[in-house]
Scaffold this motif. Sequence first.
Motif, PDB file in Angstrom:
ATOM      1  N   ARG A   1       0.827  -1.207   0.000  1.00  0.00           N
ATOM      2  CA  ARG A   1       0.000   0.000   0.000  1.00  0.00           C
ATOM      3  C   ARG A   1       0.869   1.269   0.000  1.00  0.00           C
ATOM      4  O   ARG A   1       0.514   2.298  -0.551  1.00  0.00           O
ATOM      5  N   GLN A   2       2.050   1.164   0.612  1.00  0.00           N
ATOM      6  CA  GLN A   2       2.959   2.326   0.646  1.00  0.00           C
ATOM      7  C   GLN A   2       3.497   2.675  -0.737  1.00  0.00           C
ATOM      8  O   GLN A   2       4.100   3.731  -0.929  1.00  0.00           O
ATOM      9  N   THR A   3       3.364   1.755  -1.681  1.00  0.00           N
ATOM     10  CA  THR A   3       3.908   2.018  -3.017  1.00  0.00           C
ATOM     11  C   THR A   3       2.832   2.486  -4.005  1.00  0.00           C
ATOM     12  O   THR A   3       3.120   2.674  -5.182  1.00  0.00           O
ATOM     13  N   VAL A   4       1.599   2.660  -3.518  1.00  0.00           N
ATOM     14  CA  VAL A   4       0.539   3.147  -4.402  1.00  0.00           C
ATOM     15  C   VAL A   4       0.773   4.630  -4.691  1.00  0.00           C
ATOM     16  O   VAL A   4       0.969   5.419  -3.778  1.00  0.00           O
ATOM     17  N   VAL A   5       0.782   4.994  -5.967  1.00  0.00           N
ATOM     18  CA  VAL A   5       0.845   6.404  -6.359  1.00  0.00           C
ATOM     19  C   VAL A   5      -0.557   6.782  -6.831  1.00  0.00           C
ATOM     20  O   VAL A   5      -1.012   6.296  -7.869  1.00  0.00           O
ATOM     21  N   PRO A   6      -1.275   7.621  -6.068  1.00  0.00           N
ATOM     22  CA  PRO A   6      -2.673   7.910  -6.418  1.00  0.00           C
ATOM     23  C   PRO A   6      -2.820   8.447  -7.839  1.00  0.00           C
ATOM     24  O   PRO A   6      -2.073   9.336  -8.261  1.00  0.00           O
ATOM     25  N   GLY A   7      -3.761   7.875  -8.560  1.00  0.00           N
ATOM     26  CA  GLY A   7      -4.096   8.390  -9.892  1.00  0.00           C
ATOM     27  C   GLY A   7      -3.125   8.033 -10.996  1.00  0.00           C
ATOM     28  O   GLY A   7      -3.323   8.414 -12.151  1.00  0.00           O
ATOM     29  N   ARG A   8      -2.083   7.259 -10.695  1.00  0.00           N
ATOM     30  CA  ARG A   8      -0.989   7.082 -11.666  1.00  0.00           C
ATOM     31  C   ARG A   8      -1.455   6.534 -13.022  1.00  0.00           C
ATOM     32  O   ARG A   8      -1.173   7.125 -14.064  1.00  0.00           O
ATOM     33  N   ASN A   9      -2.143   5.393 -13.024  1.00  0.00           N
ATOM     34  CA  ASN A   9      -2.491   4.807 -14.325  1.00  0.00           C
ATOM     35  C   ASN A   9      -3.500   5.655 -15.093  1.00  0.00           C
ATOM     36  O   ASN A   9      -3.460   5.708 -16.330  1.00  0.00           O
ATOM     37  N   THR A  10      -4.401   6.324 -14.376  1.00  0.00           N
ATOM     38  CA  THR A  10      -5.378   7.178 -15.061  1.00  0.00           C
ATOM     39  C   THR A  10      -4.661   8.325 -15.769  1.00  0.00           C
ATOM     40  O   THR A  10      -4.983   8.663 -16.918  1.00  0.00           O
ATOM     41  N   VAL A  11      -3.691   8.910 -15.089  1.00  0.00           N
ATOM     42  CA  VAL A  11      -2.921  10.006 -15.696  1.00  0.00           C
ATOM     43  C   VAL A  11      -2.140   9.486 -16.910  1.00  0.00           C
ATOM     44  O   VAL A  11      -2.183  10.072 -17.998  1.00  0.00           O
ATOM     45  N   MET A  12      -1.475   8.349 -16.743  1.00  0.00           N
ATOM     46  CA  MET A  12      -0.630   7.842 -17.835  1.00  0.00           C
ATOM     47  C   MET A  12      -1.466   7.381 -19.039  1.00  0.00           C
ATOM     48  O   MET A  12      -1.099   7.626 -20.191  1.00  0.00           O
ATOM     49  N   ILE A  13      -2.587   6.708 -18.759  1.00  0.00           N
ATOM     50  CA  ILE A  13      -3.448   6.273 -19.871  1.00  0.00           C
ATOM     51  C   ILE A  13      -3.995   7.484 -20.619  1.00  0.00           C
ATOM     52  O   ILE A  13      -4.106   7.479 -21.852  1.00  0.00           O
ATOM     53  N   SER A  14      -4.299   8.562 -19.894  1.00  0.00           N
ATOM     54  CA  SER A  14      -4.817   9.775 -20.546  1.00  0.00           C
ATOM     55  C   SER A  14      -3.775  10.379 -21.490  1.00  0.00           C
ATOM     56  O   SER A  14      -4.102  10.796 -22.602  1.00  0.00           O
ATOM     57  N   TYR A  15      -2.524  10.403 -21.058  1.00  0.00           N
ATOM     58  CA  TYR A  15      -1.463  10.877 -21.954  1.00  0.00           C
ATOM     59  C   TYR A  15      -1.329   9.934 -23.156  1.00  0.00           C
ATOM     60  O   TYR A  15      -1.134  10.367 -24.295  1.00  0.00           O
ATOM     61  N   GLY A  16      -1.415   8.640 -22.883  1.00  0.00           N
ATOM     62  CA  GLY A  16      -1.326   7.653 -23.963  1.00  0.00           C
ATOM     63  C   GLY A  16      -2.437   7.844 -24.977  1.00  0.00           C
ATOM     64  O   GLY A  16      -2.224   7.761 -26.185  1.00  0.00           O
ATOM     65  N   LEU A  17      -3.638   8.114 -24.465  1.00  0.00           N
ATOM     66  CA  LEU A  17      -4.778   8.366 -25.347  1.00  0.00           C
ATOM     67  C   LEU A  17      -4.526   9.598 -26.227  1.00  0.00           C
ATOM     68  O   LEU A  17      -4.747   9.560 -27.441  1.00  0.00           O
ATOM     69  N   ALA A  18      -4.061  10.682 -25.597  1.00  0.00           N
ATOM     70  CA  ALA A  18      -3.811  11.914 -26.361  1.00  0.00           C
ATOM     71  C   ALA A  18      -2.826  11.639 -27.497  1.00  0.00           C
ATOM     72  O   ALA A  18      -3.035  12.063 -28.641  1.00  0.00           O
ATOM     73  N   LEU A  19      -1.773  10.895 -27.176  1.00  0.00           N
ATOM     74  CA  LEU A  19      -0.757  10.599 -28.192  1.00  0.00           C
ATOM     75  C   LEU A  19      -1.308   9.659 -29.262  1.00  0.00           C
ATOM     76  O   LEU A  19      -1.127   9.891 -30.471  1.00  0.00           O
ATOM     77  N   ALA A  20      -2.002   8.603 -28.832  1.00  0.00           N
ATOM     78  CA  ALA A  20      -2.536   7.632 -29.790  1.00  0.00           C
ATOM     79  C   ALA A  20      -3.517   8.296 -30.746  1.00  0.00           C
ATOM     80  O   ALA A  20      -3.466   8.066 -31.964  1.00  0.00           O
ATOM     81  N   GLU A  21      -4.383   9.125 -30.202  1.00  0.00           N
ATOM     82  CA  GLU A  21      -5.371   9.775 -31.075  1.00  0.00           C
ATOM     83  C   GLU A  21      -4.683  10.714 -32.064  1.00  0.00           C
ATOM     84  O   GLU A  21      -5.004  10.727 -33.251  1.00  0.00           O
ATOM     85  N   SER A  22      -3.713  11.480 -31.580  1.00  0.00           N
ATOM     86  CA  SER A  22      -3.066  12.437 -32.483  1.00  0.00           C
ATOM     87  C   SER A  22      -2.236  11.728 -33.551  1.00  0.00           C
ATOM     88  O   SER A  22      -2.069  12.251 -34.656  1.00  0.00           O
ATOM     89  N   LEU A  23      -1.716  10.524 -33.245  1.00  0.00           N
ATOM     90  CA  LEU A  23      -0.901   9.791 -34.228  1.00  0.00           C
ATOM     91  C   LEU A  23      -1.734   8.814 -35.068  1.00  0.00           C
ATOM     92  O   LEU A  23      -1.206   8.161 -35.957  1.00  0.00           O
ATOM     93  N   GLY A  24      -3.013   8.677 -34.722  1.00  0.00           N
ATOM     94  CA  GLY A  24      -3.866   7.742 -35.466  1.00  0.00           C
ATOM     95  C   GLY A  24      -3.643   6.290 -35.100  1.00  0.00           C
ATOM     96  O   GLY A  24      -3.915   5.392 -35.905  1.00  0.00           O
ATOM     97  N   LYS A  25      -3.140   6.017 -33.863  1.00  0.00           N
ATOM     98  CA  LYS A  25      -2.950   4.629 -33.414  1.00  0.00           C
ATOM     99  C   LYS A  25      -4.251   4.095 -32.812  1.00  0.00           C
ATOM    100  O   LYS A  25      -5.060   4.852 -32.283  1.00  0.00           O
ATOM    101  N   LYS A  26      -4.429   2.786 -32.880  1.00  0.00           N
ATOM    102  CA  LYS A  26      -5.715   2.184 -32.498  1.00  0.00           C
ATOM    103  C   LYS A  26      -5.832   1.837 -31.012  1.00  0.00           C
ATOM    104  O   LYS A  26      -6.930   1.686 -30.495  1.00  0.00           O
ATOM    105  N   PHE A  27      -4.700   1.648 -30.352  1.00  0.00           N
ATOM    106  CA  PHE A  27      -4.733   1.199 -28.956  1.00  0.00           C
ATOM    107  C   PHE A  27      -3.744   1.971 -28.079  1.00  0.00           C
ATOM    108  O   PHE A  27      -2.705   2.431 -28.562  1.00  0.00           O
ATOM    109  N   VAL A  28      -4.108   2.059 -26.788  1.00  0.00           N
ATOM    110  CA  VAL A  28      -3.140   2.377 -25.742  1.00  0.00           C
ATOM    111  C   VAL A  28      -2.873   1.049 -25.038  1.00  0.00           C
ATOM    112  O   VAL A  28      -3.815   0.407 -24.553  1.00  0.00           O
ATOM    113  N   ALA A  29      -1.625   0.609 -25.017  1.00  0.00           N
ATOM    114  CA  ALA A  29      -1.291  -0.696 -24.443  1.00  0.00           C
ATOM    115  C   ALA A  29      -0.648  -0.526 -23.067  1.00  0.00           C
ATOM    116  O   ALA A  29       0.247   0.306 -22.883  1.00  0.00           O
TER     117      ALA A  29
END
Length: 254
Positions: A115-143
């Motif tokens: 529990r001490q290693t949980v970084v709040p919000g981490r994957n939501t923030v990273m997936i959101s950046y991944g989405l922004a990049l994928a959409e702008s580059l025309g990629k189909k998935f965030v992996a």
Amino acid sequence: MEWTICERPAEVYDIEPTQRSAVVLSSGGLDSSSLISMLLNLGWDLTLIHFDYGSTHHEAEYHAFLRLVEHFGIEKERVYVVDLSSLKRLVSKGVALLDDQVDVPEGYYTEESMRQTVVPGRNTVMISYGLALAESLGKKFVAIAAHEGDHFIYPDCRIDYLRYMSQTIFLASDRKVKLLAPFAHLAKWEVVSVGNRFNCPFELTWSCYKGEPPKHCGTCGTCVERAEAFQKAGVEDPTIYDKDPCSFLRNKED
Ligand SMILES: [Zn+2]
């Protein structure tokens, strides 16, 4: 449903060749490197995105990431590094990976130490950046290489979360981008098995929260978890450990 997430390795094979493009969240660790190895072997068009969220072990992780990029032969134009260190200012208190005042837990992970290693919000923030990049580059998935071993304490690795995020980014991108999380039902040792099948260069990856390259400490929770994953998978562990992590590993009867 058209936003349905790809959540098992076998489902990756079913994706049509014209759809095989992704932005991969890449830490330099063995999970994301196993995912990259698998997707490259299956002919995917990959762009990598790496995040610096101000963690104490980021430098070691970043150098591992750069070595992996070189190994995989991924061109510079397909590699993005995002400075998320501002996240540390918001959420560092009490988080072992971000707060210098909190010791990184040693030995086998317990619910409390993990529990001490949980970084709040981490994957939501990273997936959101991944989405922004994928959409702008025309990629189909965030992996993302989230796996079942992380479920019990990291809420943003659980299957419900991943399914809702896939739906969210699908709607946010006007039905262009979905989530690819083929390790979502796998234990960490099974991720090692998949990586091994696709010749993942495990020796280049970095997991440790405490050590200095080239040596993993061998005592922190993530080192113990890493060593156990190789042992359970029956795959030779190429990691150089400062201390032997085997003394922490649970007996099989436990
Ligand atoms: Zn370690």
